[in-house]
Each structure stands twice: as structure tokens, then as C-alpha cells.
Scaffold this motif. Structure first.
Motif, PDB file in Angstrom:
ATOM      1  N   GLU A   1      19.443  21.533   4.717  1.00 17.15           N
ATOM      2  CA  GLU A   1      20.109  21.783   5.848  1.00 17.15           C
ATOM      3  C   GLU A   1      19.516  20.985   7.271  1.00 17.15           C
ATOM      4  OE1 GLU A   1      19.901  26.057   6.162  1.00 17.15           O
ATOM      5  OE2 GLU A   1      21.464  26.297   4.997  1.00 17.15           O
ATOM      6  N   LYS A   2      18.373  20.801   7.278  1.00 20.55           N
ATOM      7  CA  LYS A   2      17.548  20.327   8.366  1.00 20.55           C
ATOM      8  C   LYS A   2      18.204  18.529   8.370  1.00 20.55           C
ATOM      9  CE  LYS A   2      13.414  19.903  11.075  1.00 20.55           C
ATOM     10  NZ  LYS A   2      11.909  20.061  11.000  1.00 20.55           N
ATOM     11  N   ALA A   3      18.314  18.295   6.976  1.00 18.94           N
ATOM     12  CA  ALA A   3      18.559  16.903   6.821  1.00 18.94           C
ATOM     13  C   ALA A   3      20.167  16.594   7.022  1.00 18.94           C
ATOM     14  CB  ALA A   3      18.248  16.412   5.604  1.00 18.94           C
TER      15      ALA A   3
ATOM     16  N   LYS B   1       0.913  19.337  -3.604  1.00 25.02           N
ATOM     17  CA  LYS B   1       0.344  18.793  -2.368  1.00 25.02           C
ATOM     18  C   LYS B   1       1.002  18.255  -1.269  1.00 25.02           C
ATOM     19  CE  LYS B   1      -3.414  15.267  -1.531  1.00 25.02           C
ATOM     20  NZ  LYS B   1      -4.080  13.972  -1.792  1.00 25.02           N
ATOM     21  N   TYR B   2       2.231  17.760  -1.460  1.00 29.61           N
ATOM     22  CA  TYR B   2       3.331  17.273  -0.508  1.00 29.61           C
ATOM     23  C   TYR B   2       4.438  17.804  -0.309  1.00 29.61           C
ATOM     24  CZ  TYR B   2       0.255  12.981  -1.075  1.00 29.61           C
ATOM     25  OH  TYR B   2      -0.750  12.037  -1.022  1.00 29.61           O
ATOM     26  N   GLN B   3       4.336  19.223  -0.613  1.00 29.24           N
ATOM     27  CA  GLN B   3       5.216  19.994  -0.450  1.00 29.24           C
ATOM     28  C   GLN B   3       5.211  20.983   0.941  1.00 29.24           C
ATOM     29  OE1 GLN B   3       6.153  22.606  -3.676  1.00 29.24           O
ATOM     30  NE2 GLN B   3       6.570  20.996  -5.400  1.00 29.24           N
ATOM     31  N   ASN B   4       6.328  21.223   1.688  1.00 29.04           N
ATOM     32  CA  ASN B   4       6.243  21.998   2.840  1.00 29.04           C
ATOM     33  C   ASN B   4       5.517  21.438   3.851  1.00 29.04           C
ATOM     34  OD1 ASN B   4       7.391  24.247   1.256  1.00 29.04           O
ATOM     35  ND2 ASN B   4       5.227  24.862   0.336  1.00 29.04           N
ATOM     36  N   LYS B   5       5.620  20.101   3.968  1.00 27.04           N
ATOM     37  CA  LYS B   5       5.010  19.227   5.156  1.00 27.04           C
ATOM     38  C   LYS B   5       6.066  18.379   5.749  1.00 27.04           C
ATOM     39  CE  LYS B   5       0.662  18.685   2.720  1.00 27.04           C
ATOM     40  NZ  LYS B   5      -0.112  19.871   3.246  1.00 27.04           N
ATOM     41  N   GLY B   6       7.487  18.755   5.495  1.00 34.76           N
ATOM     42  CA  GLY B   6       8.584  18.250   6.180  1.00 34.76           C
ATOM     43  C   GLY B   6       8.998  16.724   5.615  1.00 34.76           C
ATOM     44  N   HIS B   7       8.329  16.346   4.807  1.00 34.86           N
ATOM     45  CA  HIS B   7       8.601  15.176   4.131  1.00 34.86           C
ATOM     46  C   HIS B   7      10.027  15.130   3.266  1.00 34.86           C
ATOM     47  CE1 HIS B   7       4.661  13.778   4.648  1.00 34.86           C
ATOM     48  NE2 HIS B   7       4.004  14.404   3.925  1.00 34.86           N
ATOM     49  N   GLY B   8      10.502  16.205   2.613  1.00 35.65           N
ATOM     50  CA  GLY B   8      11.543  16.431   2.078  1.00 35.65           C
ATOM     51  C   GLY B   8      12.811  16.276   2.869  1.00 35.65           C
ATOM     52  N   THR B   9      12.765  16.749   4.010  1.00 43.25           N
ATOM     53  CA  THR B   9      13.860  16.381   5.183  1.00 43.25           C
ATOM     54  C   THR B   9      14.046  14.909   5.260  1.00 43.25           C
ATOM     55  OG1 THR B   9      13.865  18.531   6.155  1.00 43.25           O
ATOM     56  CG2 THR B   9      14.614  16.896   7.279  1.00 43.25           C
ATOM     57  N   GLU B  10      12.893  14.124   5.437  1.00 45.30           N
ATOM     58  CA  GLU B  10      12.861  12.870   6.047  1.00 45.30           C
ATOM     59  C   GLU B  10      13.392  12.035   4.603  1.00 45.30           C
ATOM     60  OE1 GLU B  10       9.983   9.532   8.116  1.00 45.30           O
ATOM     61  OE2 GLU B  10       9.314  11.326   7.952  1.00 45.30           O
ATOM     62  N   ILE B  11      12.914  12.439   3.485  1.00 48.94           N
ATOM     63  CA  ILE B  11      13.225  11.773   2.237  1.00 48.94           C
ATOM     64  C   ILE B  11      14.747  11.801   1.883  1.00 48.94           C
ATOM     65  CG2 ILE B  11      13.210  11.646  -0.160  1.00 48.94           C
ATOM     66  CD1 ILE B  11      10.149  12.638   0.476  1.00 48.94           C
TER      67      ILE B  11
END
Length: 189
Positions: free
Chosen positions: A106-108, A63-73
């Protein structure tokens, strides 16, 4: 992002927290939505740690994938890891075919390092310190104050202050370089 004493990292949309009594370097940190407290996933530093390098692993619920949370985490966890003086590199592995995870890393700030058996390794390295610039500015100000106090030419104070600043900054940078090399076992430029 801010960190409280009970191992909690806060962002706008979620909180990353370590359960009471858990080991921050080996146990899962829970990721909870700030809106409804729902469990979004977990992140951890579990795995082989060697020579100033720690692994990071993230698992978000679908439900929380592909929303930009991974980069911020990833950014938050790298920042927390780098707040410890003995950590100089954070590594993550990713399946070669997982383009969204690669993009998030990469974005992180992670950089591709190697590929073995379809698994890619990425890492981010702690920036080297630069005490020289800081002490140069401090030395400049001390020199000007010194010139005023002893009633001499500002140029004399400036030169003395710059010499003091360069000397202290160089010593501090060399000290940090030696510490990094001792911990990581790698020579730095």
C-alpha cells in the motif's frame, strides 16, 4: 533511482540486478546490499501476464525484512515495468495475515483489488497520459511567437496557438487511450 543498460536498478542501500542473459520478465532479479554486496533477496515478474498486466513478487531474507526496503523495491520495479509501453498494471498477491507485506504494498501505491482463498490481490495502474496540458502550453508559446513574427495582436497568436495545442493534445490523448484499451481489453473513461 537510475537504470543502467545491463538491467540494474540502484538505490541508496541496495542494487537490484538481473543476472547476465536472464529474462527480465521471467527470471529472478537479485537484490544486493550496496554496503557489503550481501544477497538481500530476489524480485521477479514471473507468472501469468495478460492484457497489459504483469505480476510482481518479492522475497527478502529475514535479516532485511521490516526495514522499508520492500516498499522501495516495489516502487522501483513498478517504475521499471511502466517504462515499457505495453504495461499498464502491475499486480501482487499477499497472504491476508501478512500485515507488514500489505503495508509495504500500500505504501508503494498498490491498491487492494480482491480476495480469494485467503490471498489478497493488490495492483497499481499506470496513470493515464495527459498530452493536452503539455501541448496547450506549447501551443500558447507558439502562438505568442507567431504573433511577434507576423506582427499581429498577441491575442490572435494566443488563440491560434491554443487551438493548435488543444487539437494536437486531444489527438495524442485519444491515441494513447485507444492503445491502452487495445492492450488491456478494458474501456477507459
Amino acid at each position: 533511482m537510475r537504470m543502467s543498460k545491463n538491467f540494474q536498478l540502484k538505490a541508496k542501500d541496495f542494487v537490484i540486478e538481473l543476472p547476465q542473459g536472464a529474462d527480465p520478465w521471467n527470471d529472478d532479479w537479485n537484490i544486493l546490499s550496496t554496503y557489503d554486496g550481501e544477497h538481500m533477496g530476489q524480485v521477479n515478474f514471473a507468472g501469468e501476464k495478460a492484457l497489459g498486466t504483469v505480476p510482481v513478487s518479492l522475497e527478502l531474507t529475514e535479516k532485511y525484512q521490516n526495514k522499508g526496503h520492500g516498499t522501495e523495491i516495489f516502487r522501483m520495479m513498478v517504475s521499471w515495468a511502466f517504462s515499457h509501453s505495453s504495461v499498464y498494471e502491475v499486480k501482487a498477491v499477499c497472504d491476508h495475515d501478512n500485515d507488514k507485506a500489505v503495508f509495504s504494498l500500500e505504501k508503494a501505491g498498490f491498491v487492494y483489488r480482491s480476495k480469494e482463498m485467503g490471498v489478497e490481490t493488490y495492483s497499481v495502474v499506470k496513470p493515464k497520459t495527459s498530452w493536452l496540458g503539455l501541448y496547450l502550453i506549447i501551443g500558447f508559446n507558439i502562438g505568442l511567437v507567431l504573433a511577434i513574427v507576423i506582427n499581429t495582436s498577441p491575442w490572435v497568436g494566443f488563440i491560434v496557438g491554443m487551438f493548435i495545442g488543444i487539437s494536437i493534445g486531444t489527438v495524442m490523448d485519444q491515441k494513447e487511450k485507444k492503445k491502452r484499451e487495445r492492450i488491456t481489453g478494458r474501456k477507459t473513461d
